[in-house]
Scaffold this motif. Structure first.
Motif, PDB file in Angstrom:
ATOM      1  N   TYR A 919      41.383  -5.378  31.154  1.00 50.71           N
ATOM      2  CA  TYR A 919      42.200  -4.549  30.271  1.00 50.71           C
ATOM      3  C   TYR A 919      43.654  -4.674  30.709  1.00 50.71           C
ATOM      4  CZ  TYR A 919      37.651  -2.368  29.313  1.00 50.71           C
ATOM      5  OH  TYR A 919      36.346  -2.152  28.983  1.00 50.71           O
ATOM      6  N   GLN A 920      44.548  -4.767  29.750  1.00 51.02           N
ATOM      7  CA  GLN A 920      45.962  -4.883  30.076  1.00 51.02           C
ATOM      8  C   GLN A 920      46.723  -3.751  29.399  1.00 51.02           C
ATOM      9  OE1 GLN A 920      47.325  -8.821  30.527  1.00 51.02           O
ATOM     10  NE2 GLN A 920      49.424  -8.374  29.879  1.00 51.02           N
ATOM     11  N   LEU A 921      47.455  -2.992  30.187  1.00 51.66           N
ATOM     12  CA  LEU A 921      48.151  -1.811  29.677  1.00 51.66           C
ATOM     13  C   LEU A 921      49.141  -2.178  28.576  1.00 51.66           C
ATOM     14  CD1 LEU A 921      48.729   1.221  29.889  1.00 51.66           C
ATOM     15  CD2 LEU A 921      50.396   0.703  31.690  1.00 51.66           C
ATOM     16  N   SER A 922      49.772  -3.350  28.695  1.00 54.35           N
ATOM     17  CA  SER A 922      50.777  -3.736  27.703  1.00 54.35           C
ATOM     18  C   SER A 922      50.176  -3.853  26.304  1.00 54.35           C
ATOM     19  CB  SER A 922      51.414  -5.071  28.101  1.00 54.35           C
ATOM     20  OG  SER A 922      50.452  -6.103  28.156  1.00 54.35           O
ATOM     21  N   ASP A 923      48.903  -4.268  26.216  1.00 59.07           N
ATOM     22  CA  ASP A 923      48.262  -4.365  24.901  1.00 59.07           C
ATOM     23  C   ASP A 923      48.116  -2.986  24.273  1.00 59.07           C
ATOM     24  OD1 ASP A 923      48.004  -7.106  25.174  1.00 59.07           O
ATOM     25  OD2 ASP A 923      46.042  -6.969  26.126  1.00 59.07           O
ATOM     26  N   TYR A 924      47.725  -2.008  25.083  1.00 60.41           N
ATOM     27  CA  TYR A 924      47.608  -0.636  24.567  1.00 60.41           C
ATOM     28  C   TYR A 924      48.968  -0.099  24.160  1.00 60.41           C
ATOM     29  CZ  TYR A 924      42.748  -0.315  26.122  1.00 60.41           C
ATOM     30  OH  TYR A 924      41.401  -0.494  26.273  1.00 60.41           O
ATOM     31  N   LEU A 925      49.973  -0.356  24.983  1.00 58.23           N
ATOM     32  CA  LEU A 925      51.314   0.139  24.658  1.00 58.23           C
ATOM     33  C   LEU A 925      51.842  -0.498  23.372  1.00 58.23           C
ATOM     34  CD1 LEU A 925      52.955   0.200  28.220  1.00 58.23           C
ATOM     35  CD2 LEU A 925      51.985   2.107  26.920  1.00 58.23           C
ATOM     36  N   GLN A 926      51.592  -1.807  23.203  1.00 57.16           N
ATOM     37  CA  GLN A 926      52.025  -2.474  21.975  1.00 57.16           C
ATOM     38  C   GLN A 926      51.320  -1.882  20.760  1.00 57.16           C
ATOM     39  OE1 GLN A 926      51.159  -6.559  22.884  1.00 57.16           O
ATOM     40  NE2 GLN A 926      53.241  -7.009  23.529  1.00 57.16           N
ATOM     41  N   LEU A 927      50.015  -1.664  20.884  1.00 58.79           N
ATOM     42  CA  LEU A 927      49.265  -1.112  19.771  1.00 58.79           C
ATOM     43  C   LEU A 927      49.735   0.302  19.443  1.00 58.79           C
ATOM     44  CD1 LEU A 927      46.902  -1.500  17.791  1.00 58.79           C
ATOM     45  CD2 LEU A 927      45.413  -0.483  19.511  1.00 58.79           C
ATOM     46  N   TYR A 928      49.880   1.124  20.481  1.00 62.08           N
ATOM     47  CA  TYR A 928      50.340   2.494  20.240  1.00 62.08           C
ATOM     48  C   TYR A 928      51.756   2.498  19.671  1.00 62.08           C
ATOM     49  CZ  TYR A 928      46.361   3.793  23.179  1.00 62.08           C
ATOM     50  OH  TYR A 928      45.106   3.953  23.689  1.00 62.08           O
ATOM     51  N   GLY A 929      52.584   1.571  20.157  1.00 61.79           N
ATOM     52  CA  GLY A 929      53.942   1.496  19.638  1.00 61.79           C
ATOM     53  C   GLY A 929      53.971   1.156  18.156  1.00 61.79           C
TER      54      GLY A 929
END
Length: 960
Positions: A919-929
């Motif tokens: 899991y990569q935090l940046s993917d979640y942040l991009q999606l949430y953004g």
């Protein structure tokens, strides 16, 4: 007249709903582009990979990638008419090879050879003739004048006085012991052999400028007389003055013309060439270095098409949902019109014909623009190097094909059927029933009435169970595949699970809203109270956008986690196998005897052979400092590996094989690469554990269990020719850089569990032996492998073996299946977000437009504008915001359950380190953004439109 009226009604209706029609057309166009890009991408990426692999053939073999060489002996004892005809037939067959392969011949030449004959000077004495050992034959070469360069002398002339003028190499002239212009005698070695009078008139060498594709190398066959091809044919092939012993044809085919469509033809031509020359003239030797590479691409496009389709399946499901939602919104706005037409006598067939023509108009326009957008998608995919990562890579060569248009047409047909479903359902509703349904939207949707959510979840769980069973079989049987193979259901099943899970949660969500309403029904502020009432009474109208957002978030998270997991595991596999950035071996001086050629030495002698085996080879360690002085190298380490060492340990003196690693703990810790989580403690903790004691070792868990060892126990290590040394076990490890703990099958016997002992290099060298070790290099940031290679060459360091993790990673990332996965997932993620944004705005703008009267009445009743904004915000949070949270939950559940199944895509028996979910935090942040931006933008637009509502106009609209 009827047709004209029908077209007028269709165009007028489309003009009245131009923004909805535009959104529908955008969805259709994107759908067509995606479908058409599948065959375009698979063909383009395989074509580029094929050409790159063919270019690597030149690096590996030092020949042009289109090189083809046919060499055959001539078994006939004399050049009779039958043999001559066979030679001419072979010449004609070779000339058809370019046509058979479908490739242009950039260069071609052929050679003929006679048998080797004795060569001596015409004026040689009897003693010289007896002592002379020079052998040579006549050779011919087509286009002789163009392919060789004279060093000395002149080109030969065709004489009629029985003397043969020829060209020779400098090496052969020295062997013949005669100068240019001096006559030589060439005598056949057969009994009563023919003699030839030969005069060398020129010394030649290779002309490097003659042919850059297929240079003629004089060094390949230096012992002979080179004469013009026509003269050789007349004198030997047809004249039979000497036996022709060998023939050769060489071609350079234009490999850049080799498209995937020609792979089958090339492979078929390869088989035909080998079949034709098998026993035709003699023993044939066919060399086509690119043959194996080209043959490996047979059927690859079909497999890649299947993989691409499976990768596209989630975004296709998303687009299908978007098309259905948009079509449903259009039909909802026109249901009153449809019911009126039905009440005035219009048949369902007539109404459906009108919608069919409207859909065809949109579909044909999408078909005209979509494939060209698909070309742009394909080029975008080609620049993808990882999930949401792009690099400056040469653009894919993409050209429209008939298959792309066929797939696009099929996509349009399917989309039209999908769009017509809401229209068909609407024609079944009368005006009375339509008004009744419009009054209150609390009725369950058709999805929930039919139990589609339960069906989808059950189907996904069933397929998950089957996948897990296959996974267990793979582990049990140690099966695997060489390439990344993705099961088509592997991506479709999670999408079905996400859709079913979303519908299942939304089945109970209205009850949750009613519970919230009931808990605070006496204390909620007016804005929130109105929102809760609105959602609880009309929950059906929000279902579409909620499912849409849930699908977007869930599939987005799953795609991101799946891509990261596959990329991370493939990269980790390469880096672990190498152990560092560059691992190389160098040449060591030793007293080992030279290898004995097979059959030499007559009868075997048992005692000397035994002595040779028992004698230990003494090695001289080369200096290590040159490696430490390399620019751009951050750390270096010496790593000794003895794969065939042995151990004895335990109370019953358990013995067996083990791999022995010798390291310098500090250098190894600074240089080696190790994935976190493989060991119970960080690798440096183990290195620090054994560092103070030179006799301390680490052993593998397999060895500890097999020999029943624990920390503090002694273990003796040795190999053939040594007495061995005793060490003390300090720790037990499961993995170690570059060591595979996976069992290896020994023939048909039981798989053998590998063992490992890791100790101090200095102790091993002092107490056992000094033998060659590997040199590990960790490169500094910004240092390329090429810089290291240049320095190794400049320092004249004799490298005998090398593994470069960076180059192996590049090769792995250029695999067409991996490129497809990263490219399609990246594109699918981007399209999903874009379509989600458009669909979100479309739904809420239309919803707000449909509530103009309601908002006007509320303002007239005294509800302030801030309260109206609060109502809008709370409605967004309880519908769209809740859908996003549900999507995150379902996306995480889907990832946990389905991403592990991608382990089936790897060679299970070769997967080290073990497959792990990433899991990569940046993917979640991009999606949430992106979702946050969508919600915020939607609120701003809706708030702006709310400010434009005029009370009087809204109330007047209500009166009308």
């Amino acid at each position: 007249m009827y047709v004209l009226a029908l077209w007028t009604m269709i165009l007028r209706k489309m003009a009245n709903n131009k923004w909805l029609q535009l959104n529908l057309w955008i969805g259709l166009t994107v759908c067509v582009a995606l479908f058409s890009s599948m065959p375009l991408y698979s063909k383009a990426i395989l074509q580029r990979t094929l050409l790159k692999e063919l270019q690597s053939v030149q690096t590996a073999n030092g020949v042009y990638p289109g090189y083809l060489r046919i060499s055959t002996t001539v078994s006939a004892s004399s050049m009779d008419a039958k043999t001559t005809e066979a030679v001419e037939s072979a010449d004609r067959f070779v000339k058809t090879i370019p046509e058979r392969t479908g490739l242009e011949a950039l260069s071609f030449y052929q050679q003929r050879f006679t048998e080797k004959m004795k060569v001596y000077g015409a004026d040689a004495s009897a003693q010289e003739k007896q002592s002379q050992r020079t052998l040579g034959g006549f050779m011919s070469l087509s286009d002789l004048e163009k392919r060789v360069r004279l060093i000395e002398g002149r080109m030969p002339a065709d004489r009629s006085d029985g003397i043969v003028e020829a060209l020779v190499t400098q090496k052969f002239q020295l062997a013949a012991k005669r100068k240019l212009g001096e006559e030589l005698t060439v005598e056949s070695q057969d009994e009563g052999g023919t003699r030839f009078r030969v005069i060398p008139v020129g010394i030649v060498e290779t002309n490097p400028d003659a042919d850059r594709y297929l240079p003629f190398l004089t060094t390949e066959n230096e012992d002979g007389f080179l004469i013009p091809f026509e003269q050789f044919e007349r004198e030997f092939t047809k004249g039979g003055k000497a036996r022709v012993s060998g023939m050769e044809w060489r071609l350079a085919l234009n490999y850049e013309q080799l498209s995937l469509d020609k792979v089958d033809a090339f492979t078929q031509a390869d088989r035909e060439v080998r079949r034709y020359f098998k026993g035709k003239l003699g023993v044939a030797d066919i060399k086509i270095p690119a043959s194996q590479t080209i043959a490996s691409y047979q059927g690859k496009q079909g497999k890649l098409d299947t993989v691409t389709l499976s990768l596209y399946s989630p975004v296709m499901l998303m687009l299908a949902f978007y098309l259905y939602m948009t079509a449903n919104l259009i039909i909802d706005r026109q249901k009153t019109e449809i019911s009126v037409l039905r009440s005035r006598g219009a048949s369902r067939l007539q109404i459906m014909a009108a919608y069919l023509l409207e859909s065809l108009l949109l579909g044909l326009s999408a078909l005209a623009a979509g494939p060209f957008l698909g070309v742009w998608f394909t080029k975008l995919l080609g620049a993808s190097n990882g999930f949401l990562e792009f690099v400056q890579r040469s653009a894919l060569k993409v050209s429209m094909t008939s298959s792309a248009y066929q797939v696009a047409a099929a996509a349009v047909a399917g989309a039209i059927i999908l769009i017509l479903i809401p229209a068909f359902l609407a024609t079944r509703v009368s005006i009375v029933s339509h008004k009744q349904r419009s009054a209150r939207l609390t009725r369950l949707s058709i999805w929930h009435r039919t139990g589609l959510d339960l069906v989808l979840v059950s189907l996904a769980v069933y397929l998950l169970h089957n996948f897990n069973q296959r996974q267990a079989d793979l582990r049990r049987l140690a099966l695997g595949s060489a390439d990344l193979q993705v099961d088509p259901l592997l991506f479709l099943t999670p999408a079905l699970f996400a859709l079913g899970g979303g519908l299942l949660v939304l089945r109970v969500y209205p009850w949750f809203v009613r519970l919230v309403y009931w808990l605070g029904r006496n204390g909620w502020p007016p804005a929130l109270y109105h929102t809760l009432v609105q959602i609880s009474r009309s929950s059906g109208q929000y279902l579409t956008i909620q499912v849409f957002l849930i699908m977007t978030v869930a599939t987005g998270l799953f795609s991101a986690n799946a891509a990261r997991t596959i990329n991370d595991n493939m990269d980790s596999k390469v880096r672990y196998a190498v152990g560092t950035d560059i691992a190389l071996t160098t040449k060591w001086e030793s007293d080992a005897p030279p290898p004995v050629s097979p059959g030499a030495g007559g009868q075997p002698q048992s005692e000397p052979a035994t002595t040779t085996v028992q004698k230990r080879v003494q090695y001289t360690e080369p200096p290590f400092e040159p490696f430490e002085e390399l620019d751009g190298v951050q750390a270096t380490a010496r790593v000794f590996k003895k794969q065939e060492a042995r151990f004895s340990a335990g109370g019953n003196e358990k013995t067996g094989k083990t791999a022995l690693f010798g390291i310098d703990t500090k250098d190894f810790g600074n240089t080696a690469w190790m994935k976190e989580g493989l060991l119970q403690h960080p690798i440096n903790s183990y290195l620090n554990l054994i560092a103070p004691n030179p006799e301390a070792v680490l052993i593998s868990r397999s060895l500890a269990e097999d020999a029943k060892l624990k920390p503090g126990d002694p273990i003796r290590v040795y190999w053939d020719g040594l007495d061995g040394a005793t060490f003390t076990v300090y720790g037990i490890i499961d993995y170690w850089p570059s060591w595979s703990p996976l069992p290896s099958s020994q023939g048909s016997g039981k798989p053998e569990q590998p063992h490992l002992v890791v100790g101090h290099l200095g102790t091993i060298q002092n107490r056992l032996a000094v033998e060659p070790y590997e040199v590990w290099l960790k490169l500094a940031d910004g240092t390329s492998s090429e810089q290291i290679y240049v320095q190794l060459q400049e320092k004249k360091l004799q490298v005998t073996g090398l593994r470069d993790a960076t180059q192996e990673l590049v090769q792995s990332r250029n695999d067409p299946f991996r490129l497809a996965m990263n490219g399609v997932m990246t594109l699918g993620f981007a399209i999903s977000m874009l379509v989600s944004f458009i669909g979100f705005l479309l739904f809420w703008v239309l919803t707000l437009s449909g509530r103009t009267l309601q908002y006007g009445v509320l303002r007239a009743m005294g509800i302030s504008f801030p309260q109206m904004i609060g109502m809008l915000v709370s409605e967004q949070l309880l519908t769209s915001g809740a859908a996003v949270l549900i999507g995150v939950f379902i996306g995480n559940v889907t990832s946990m359950k389905f991403v592990p199944l991608f382990e089936m895509s790897f060679a299970s028996k070769e997967q080290v380190p073990p497959f792990t979910i990433t899991y990569q935090l940046s993917d979640y942040l991009q999606l949430y953004g992106i979702i946050g931006f969508t919600l915020a933008t939607g609120l701003l637009i809706l708030g702006y439109r709310l400010t434009r509502i005029r009370i009087a106009q809204a109330l007047k609209l209500g009166e009308e």
